[in-house]
Design a protein around this motif. Structure first.
Motif, short mmCIF file in Angstrom:
data_model
loop_
_atom_site.label_atom_id
_atom_site.label_comp_id
_atom_site.label_asym_id
_atom_site.label_seq_id
_atom_site.Cartn_x
_atom_site.Cartn_y
_atom_site.Cartn_z
N TYR A 65 0.86 -1.19 0.00
CA TYR A 65 0.00 0.00 0.00
C TYR A 65 0.89 1.23 0.00
O TYR A 65 1.98 1.20 0.57
CB TYR A 65 -0.87 0.06 1.26
N ASN A 119 -7.99 -11.52 3.19
CA ASN A 119 -8.73 -10.75 2.18
C ASN A 119 -8.33 -11.15 0.76
O ASN A 119 -9.16 -11.17 -0.15
CB ASN A 119 -8.49 -9.25 2.38
N ILE A 150 -11.36 -10.25 -1.98
CA ILE A 150 -11.85 -8.88 -1.83
C ILE A 150 -10.70 -7.88 -1.94
O ILE A 150 -10.90 -6.68 -1.82
CB ILE A 150 -12.66 -8.65 -0.52
N ASP A 151 -9.51 -8.40 -2.13
CA ASP A 151 -8.35 -7.55 -2.37
C ASP A 151 -7.49 -8.27 -3.41
O ASP A 151 -7.63 -9.48 -3.61
CB ASP A 151 -7.58 -7.36 -1.04
N ARG A 163 -12.38 -6.76 -11.77
CA ARG A 163 -13.20 -6.46 -10.58
C ARG A 163 -14.54 -7.20 -10.64
O ARG A 163 -14.97 -7.81 -9.66
CB ARG A 163 -13.43 -4.95 -10.56
N ASN A 164 -15.18 -7.16 -11.80
CA ASN A 164 -16.50 -7.80 -11.95
C ASN A 164 -16.41 -9.32 -11.91
O ASN A 164 -17.25 -9.99 -11.31
CB ASN A 164 -17.16 -7.35 -13.26
N ALA A 205 -15.92 -10.45 -8.46
CA ALA A 205 -17.18 -10.41 -7.71
C ALA A 205 -18.01 -11.67 -8.00
O ALA A 205 -18.56 -12.30 -7.09
CB ALA A 205 -17.98 -9.16 -8.08
N ALA A 206 -18.06 -12.03 -9.27
CA ALA A 206 -18.82 -13.23 -9.65
C ALA A 206 -18.18 -14.47 -9.02
O ALA A 206 -18.88 -15.39 -8.55
CB ALA A 206 -18.86 -13.35 -11.17
N ARG A 243 -16.42 -14.60 -6.23
CA ARG A 243 -16.72 -14.58 -4.79
C ARG A 243 -18.12 -15.12 -4.50
O ARG A 243 -18.31 -15.90 -3.57
CB ARG A 243 -16.65 -13.14 -4.24
N TYR A 295 -17.95 -15.32 3.64
CA TYR A 295 -17.09 -14.50 4.52
C TYR A 295 -17.81 -14.30 5.85
O TYR A 295 -18.95 -13.88 5.90
CB TYR A 295 -16.84 -13.14 3.84
N PHE A 314 -17.46 -12.14 9.30
CA PHE A 314 -16.74 -10.98 9.84
C PHE A 314 -16.70 -11.02 11.36
O PHE A 314 -17.57 -11.63 12.00
CB PHE A 314 -17.46 -9.68 9.42
N ASN A 330 -21.46 -7.81 10.64
CA ASN A 330 -21.82 -7.04 9.44
C ASN A 330 -23.12 -7.50 8.79
O ASN A 330 -23.20 -7.66 7.55
CB ASN A 330 -20.69 -7.07 8.42
#
Lengths: 383, 228
Positions: B13, B51, B56-57, B76-77, B80-81, B83, B89, B91, B95
């Protein structure tokens, strides 16, 4: 269409954040009530003053006069005007109003020659209750425009007083011409004799020409004919004539349009604020949805849908109330014997709804884009 | 055969001019049906690794292949599919969506799948019964205890029948008995349903439920210990 299955999530966000949603919807409804009302007045101005290709009516008025009390023309001008080529009929009118100032409740008497009126200048008028025969047979009979009758609660057989004239309602009439909707038609002599002796004097002539292309040449010819007369004339197309007398109202309504646009800006700000706050308070929630597999664009669509739904509910509510108030009140802005109706129809309702939906989309675009582009990990870190 | 393969897995990061590297060249293999506990001090890179495994990362360097899919190469898309099909997940702070009932929370991931309302209902019932909370289906999260909320969160994680369950300190906000119940539940999902579980924890007691525990420090694996 998996996204359709997700829409209950949107409705639950609205119904289960009750206070936030109610306040937002209430604010939108108030703003849209104002916007729709202003728009109804504006539509009325357009309807009353915009000339169309089918217009064939001229109004002959006393030159340099702006109100019916001071426009006085000899009734015998009729015969000379009828002699002009292209003129199909001439209707002398005596106009008496209950209130010379701009008002929402003015009673305008138009004295017309009964025997020729319904087949001439009043050809487009439809008698919806009572009877034309009664009107023709009684001296004090009046045919009331539907708007006036509804506003005053008058029905055939009832007597009413206004502008120092007492008349009996012989019938209620409906017409496409907004000027007919808000007047009381009586016999010309009846109005001329009411209060003071004005036999042989009229306020104006309504002149029908055979073709709309003849409006300007005939108007010029009429004014030329009486240029050197004791009472010179000023002749206009009917819509232009209304625009001339009602220019104060038109100016005010023109200014009110800015207020209407201000209302739309207020709706935009209100909804955008509501969505931004909603999105900010649900950063983690949107991150959870993305973690579960919701794609970015789905999150964006759900956020926009929430804005659109809030706007649609509030907008519909405001527009329906505005429509109901305008319709139940039968309002018309009147000045100097002319009438600007407040036009509240279902087209206005539809327009209000469409405007609201567009505002909802615009208000939701930026927060939706921001929420959908956020990194999931960053979202969880931020809360 | 390896189910999850990490090679030189790195996550960096940027914070101003400084580059922070919470995960630094990790090599790790996880077989299908493993129950892996990740331990380590704060900032050691446990959650970052979790993650990345959850999709998600995305890694800055290296590769992460899960059941033949290289996650580092997915858009990204597509991620998502992926996942929605493969990961559940759990938490630390549950959440759950506060305006939705327990039932509706469990339904959320199922809305993305081609299932009829009836099929969704069946899956939700099964998930809620498995975590022992079907009697609270119509309750909102605010009406549930922490332990019950975490059970609903687990039901939501398993409703789509994913291959992998990732859990980020799932007992971190629970009392002792609730924590024990949640860990037993995860252990059952692992042993009876064969779910591969990757869990981050600070509590050494919870590692007793895992089949394998790894320690991270400063972004690197420092110790691997197999538990019988």
């Amino acid at each position: 269409m998996k996204i359709i299955r997700c829409f209950p999530y949107v409705t639950k966000q609205i119904t289960r954040h009750r206070v936030r949603s109610l306040l937002t919807v209430f604010g939108i409804a108030i703003a849209m009530f104002l916007f729709t009302s202003v728009q109804a007045m504006n539509d009325g101005v357009l309807e009353a003053t915009t000339a169309t290709a089918s217009d064939t009516t001229l109004v002959v008025y006393r030159e340099d006069r702006y109100c019916p009390a001071t426009s006085q023309l000899p009734q015998d001008y009729q015969r000379r005007i009828e002699g002009i080529d292209g003129v199909s009929s001439v209707t002398p009118m005596m106009v008496v109003v209950s209130n010379c100032r701009t008002s929402l409740d003015v009673v305008t008497f138009r004295g017309v020659p009964k025997e020729s009126f319904l087949s001439g200048a009043g050809k487009g008028i439809e008698v919806i209750s009572g009877s034309a025969e009664d009107w023709l047979s009684r001296t004090d009979a009046a045919l009331l425009g539907e708007t006036l009758a509804n506003r005053r609660g008058l029905k055939p057989g009832m007597r009413f007083d206004a502008a120092g004239i007492t008349a009996t309602v012989a019938g209620i009439v409906r017409s496409d011409n907004p000027q007919d909707q808000n007047v009381a038609y009586t016999a010309l002599e009846f109005v001329q004799l009411a209060g003071r002796d004005r036999l042989g004097i009229v306020t104006q002539f309504n002149v029908k020409v055979t073709d709309s292309a003849l409006l300007d040449p005939v108007a010029d010819e009429i004014d030329e004919m009486f240029r050197t007369a004791q009472e010179p004339t000023a002749t206009f197309g009917e819509k232009a004539f209304i625009g001339r007398l009602a220019d104060d109202i038109i100016e005010l309504v023109g200014f009110a349009r800015w207020l209407g646009l201000g209302c739309l800006a207020a709706v935009l700000a209100l909804v955008a604020n509501s969505i931004v706050l909603g999105v900010q308070s649900r950063i983690a929630e949107h991150a959870v949805l993305q973690t579960l597999g919701y794609k970015s664009w789905v999150i964006a669509v759900l956020i926009i849908a929430e804005g659109v739904l809030l706007c649609a509910i509030g907008g519909l509510l405001g527009a329906v109330v505005a429509l109901s108030v305008a319709r139940s009140g039968n309002y018309a802005l009147s000045v100097e014997g002319t009438s600007i109706p407040i036009v509240a129809d279902y087209g206005l309702l539809l327009m209000g709804l469409v405007v609201c939906v567009v505002i909802g989309v615009i208000a939701g675009l930026v927060p939706a884009w921001q929420a959908s582009r956020r990194s999931i990990v960053e979202c969880f870190r931020a809360v | 055969m390896n189910f999850i393969t990490c090679r030189d897995l790195t996550r960096e990061y940027k914070k101003g001019d400084t580059i922070i590297k919470p995960l630094d060249g990790v090599d790790l293999d996880i077989t299908s049906g493993d129950f892996l506990a990740l331990m380590g001090p704060s900032g050691s890179g446990k959650t970052t690794l979790l993650n990345l495994v959850a999709g998600i990362d995305s890694p800055t360097n290296g590769s992460l292949v899960i059941d033949g899919t290289d996650l580092s190469k997915l858009s990204r898309n597509k991620l998502a599919a992926w996942r929605s099909k493969h990961v559940g997940y759990v938490f630390q702070l549950y959440n759950l969506v506060p305006v939705l009932t327990a039932y509706e929370n469990v339904e959320l991931p199922l809305l993305l799948h081609d299932l009829s309302k009836k099929q969704r209902h069946e899956r939700i019932q099964i998930a809620l019964e498995r975590v022992g909370i079907s009697d609270r289906a119509e309750h909102f999260p605010r009406q549930l205890s922490g332990g019950q909320e975490q059970r609903v969160a687990i039901a939501r994680a398993i409703a789509t029948d994913p291959d992998i369950i990732v859990a980020d300190e799932p007992t971190g906000d629970l009392d002792k008995s609730s924590a024990h119940a949640v860990m037993q539940l995860l252990q059952t999902l692992n042993s009876e349903l064969g779910k591969t579980i990757v869990m981050v924890t600070h509590d050494p007691k919870t590692t007793e439920y895992a089949t394998r525990t790894l320690h991270l420090e400063k972004g690197k694996l420092v110790e691997a210990e197999a538990v019988a």
